[in-house]
Design a protein around this motif. Structure first.
Motif, short mmCIF file in Angstrom:
data_model
loop_
_atom_site.label_atom_id
_atom_site.label_comp_id
_atom_site.label_asym_id
_atom_site.label_seq_id
_atom_site.Cartn_x
_atom_site.Cartn_y
_atom_site.Cartn_z
N LEU A 261 0.80 -1.22 0.00
CA LEU A 261 0.00 0.00 0.00
C LEU A 261 0.84 1.28 0.00
O LEU A 261 0.49 2.25 -0.66
N TYR A 262 1.93 1.28 0.75
CA TYR A 262 2.68 2.52 0.94
C TYR A 262 4.18 2.33 0.66
O TYR A 262 4.74 1.28 0.97
N LYS A 263 4.78 3.38 0.13
CA LYS A 263 6.23 3.36 -0.12
C LYS A 263 7.01 3.84 1.11
O LYS A 263 8.19 3.57 1.23
N GLY A 264 6.34 4.59 1.95
CA GLY A 264 7.02 5.13 3.12
C GLY A 264 6.09 6.06 3.89
O GLY A 264 4.87 6.14 3.62
N TRP A 265 6.68 6.80 4.84
CA TRP A 265 5.89 7.65 5.72
C TRP A 265 5.13 8.73 4.96
O TRP A 265 3.92 8.91 5.16
N LEU A 266 5.81 9.48 4.09
CA LEU A 266 5.16 10.56 3.36
C LEU A 266 4.09 10.04 2.42
O LEU A 266 3.02 10.66 2.27
N ASP A 267 4.35 8.90 1.78
CA ASP A 267 3.37 8.31 0.88
C ASP A 267 2.12 7.89 1.64
O ASP A 267 0.99 8.11 1.17
N CYS A 268 2.31 7.33 2.83
CA CYS A 268 1.18 6.93 3.66
C CYS A 268 0.37 8.14 4.11
O CYS A 268 -0.86 8.14 4.05
N ALA A 269 1.06 9.20 4.52
CA ALA A 269 0.38 10.42 4.97
C ALA A 269 -0.41 11.04 3.81
O ALA A 269 -1.57 11.46 3.99
N TYR A 270 0.21 11.09 2.63
CA TYR A 270 -0.45 11.70 1.46
C TYR A 270 -1.69 10.91 1.04
O TYR A 270 -2.76 11.48 0.82
N LYS A 271 -1.55 9.58 0.94
CA LYS A 271 -2.68 8.75 0.51
C LYS A 271 -3.82 8.79 1.53
O LYS A 271 -4.99 8.87 1.15
N THR A 272 -3.48 8.73 2.79
CA THR A 272 -4.51 8.78 3.83
C THR A 272 -5.27 10.09 3.79
O THR A 272 -6.50 10.12 3.84
N PHE A 273 -4.53 11.20 3.67
CA PHE A 273 -5.17 12.52 3.65
C PHE A 273 -5.97 12.73 2.38
O PHE A 273 -7.10 13.25 2.43
N SER A 274 -5.44 12.34 1.22
CA SER A 274 -6.11 12.60 -0.05
C SER A 274 -7.38 11.76 -0.21
O SER A 274 -8.35 12.21 -0.84
N ILE A 275 -7.40 10.56 0.36
CA ILE A 275 -8.56 9.68 0.20
C ILE A 275 -9.54 9.81 1.37
O ILE A 275 -10.76 9.86 1.18
N GLU A 276 -9.03 9.90 2.58
CA GLU A 276 -9.88 9.89 3.77
C GLU A 276 -10.03 11.27 4.41
O GLU A 276 -10.86 11.45 5.31
N GLY A 277 -9.18 12.22 4.00
CA GLY A 277 -9.25 13.56 4.56
C GLY A 277 -8.68 13.62 5.97
O GLY A 277 -8.10 12.66 6.47
#
Length: 320
Positions: A261-277
């Motif tokens: 799902l994630y490449k790293g910390w920033l990728d996880c933060a970006y995907k979580t925020f962009s999809i779930e707000g």
């Protein structure tokens, strides 16, 4: 009596004072998690629920804290509320022996105080962050195993990736076999120093304010009030990075040993925020708050009480 005997050994000389500070910090963390681990399990489930899914598009097996408790007990039994306790105890000892030991060492050497001798909030945050980074990194493998064990459940109420571990030792063997030694630190960058820095700084500053203004001068009550304030502040600050850490540690790995799902910390933060707000970054907040406030209160209270017992026992030992 055995504990007092240990204190006698490790405080038999001033040179060993810092050693006992580190050990007492670890014991304080272990004592606190024994009371708050059930909320850790609930928090983990809530943070993984609806992972990378827009609101209203996924099933919610856990509809809140109380419902989550009932669901876990109904499907897995009361013992499921203590899932991950063994690695959690290891994690708490390593984390808090380092960060609280560093905090006490800084207090003893006046590194947290300003030129006027008052406790500096910013310096407290700095040294709290240093201790938090060192402790979190060293304890990271146990945090990973704790998360993966707490997420494991029956298919009907499963959230997040489901690892197939049969306890802490088996989990370590599985991770080492799949990802090697450094795989134990996958996601370690997600454990930011925010929580530790705000907790330590708030605790030290609040204690000083309550004492200086004669608001709460009784030592145990002073520590209790300061610790509760620290727990409240840290719950607000740490929930977003805690959500990210939980998801990084729990995600599955593909055949190339890369996160599915994630490449790293920033990728996880970006995907979580962009999809779930923003609500996605604060999933499990109330469970985290209900865990953080009593956990910080108990841990810092235990730490101060054990330090007091240690100091009193050392004086008696030296006078004898």
């Amino acid at each position: 009596m055995k504990f007092l005997f240990i204190l006698q050994i490790i405080t038999s000389s001033d040179k060993n004072m810092n050693i006992s500070d580190f050990l007492i910090g670890g014991f304080a963390g272990m004592g606190a998690i024994c009371f708050t681990n059930p909320l850790e399990v609930i928090k983990t489930r809530l943070q993984l629920q609806g992972e990378l899914a827009a609101r209203g598009t996924y099933a919610k097996p856990y509809k809140g804290i109380i419902h989550a408790f009932v669901t876990v007990i109904r499907h897995e039994g009361w013992q499921a509320l203590e899932k991950g306790l063994v690695p959690a105890l290891h994690f708490q000892f390593i984390l808090n022996s380092i960060r609280l030991g560093i905090y006490k060492m800084c207090m003893n050497n006046k590194w947290i105080h300003n030129r006027n001798g008052d406790i500096s909030f910013l310096r407290g945050m700095l040294w709290g962050a240093v201790g938090g980074v060192c402790g979190s990194f060293c304890a990271s493998p146990f945090f990973m195993v704790k998360i993966q064990l707490q997420a494991q459940t029956k298919t009907c109420v499963a959230v997040g990736y489901q690892h197939k571990h049969n306890g802490m030792s088996n989990a370590f063997r599985n991770i080492l076999k799949q990802s090697g030694f450094f795989g134990l630190w996958r996601g370690a960058t997600g454990v930011l120093p925010i929580g530790s820095s705000t907790q330590i700084a708030t605790f030290g500053k609040t204690k000083a304010i309550l004492s200086d203004y004669n608001l709460v001068i009784q030592p145990t009550l002073n520590s209790f009030c300061a610790a509760f304030a620290a727990g409240t502040v840290v719950a607000v600050a740490i929930t977003p990075p805690d959500v990210i850490s939980t998801r990084l540690y729990n995600q599955g790995m593909d055949v190339d040993d890369k996160g599915v799902l994630y490449k790293g910390w920033l990728d996880c933060a970006y995907k979580t925020f962009s999809i779930e707000g923003i609500p996605g970054l604060y999933k499990g907040f109330w469970a985290n708050y209900l865990r953080q406030a009593p956990h910080s209160t108990l841990m810092l209270l235990f730490f101060d009480l054990l330090i007091t017992v240690r100091d009193k026992y050392q004086k008696r030992f030296k006078s004898d």
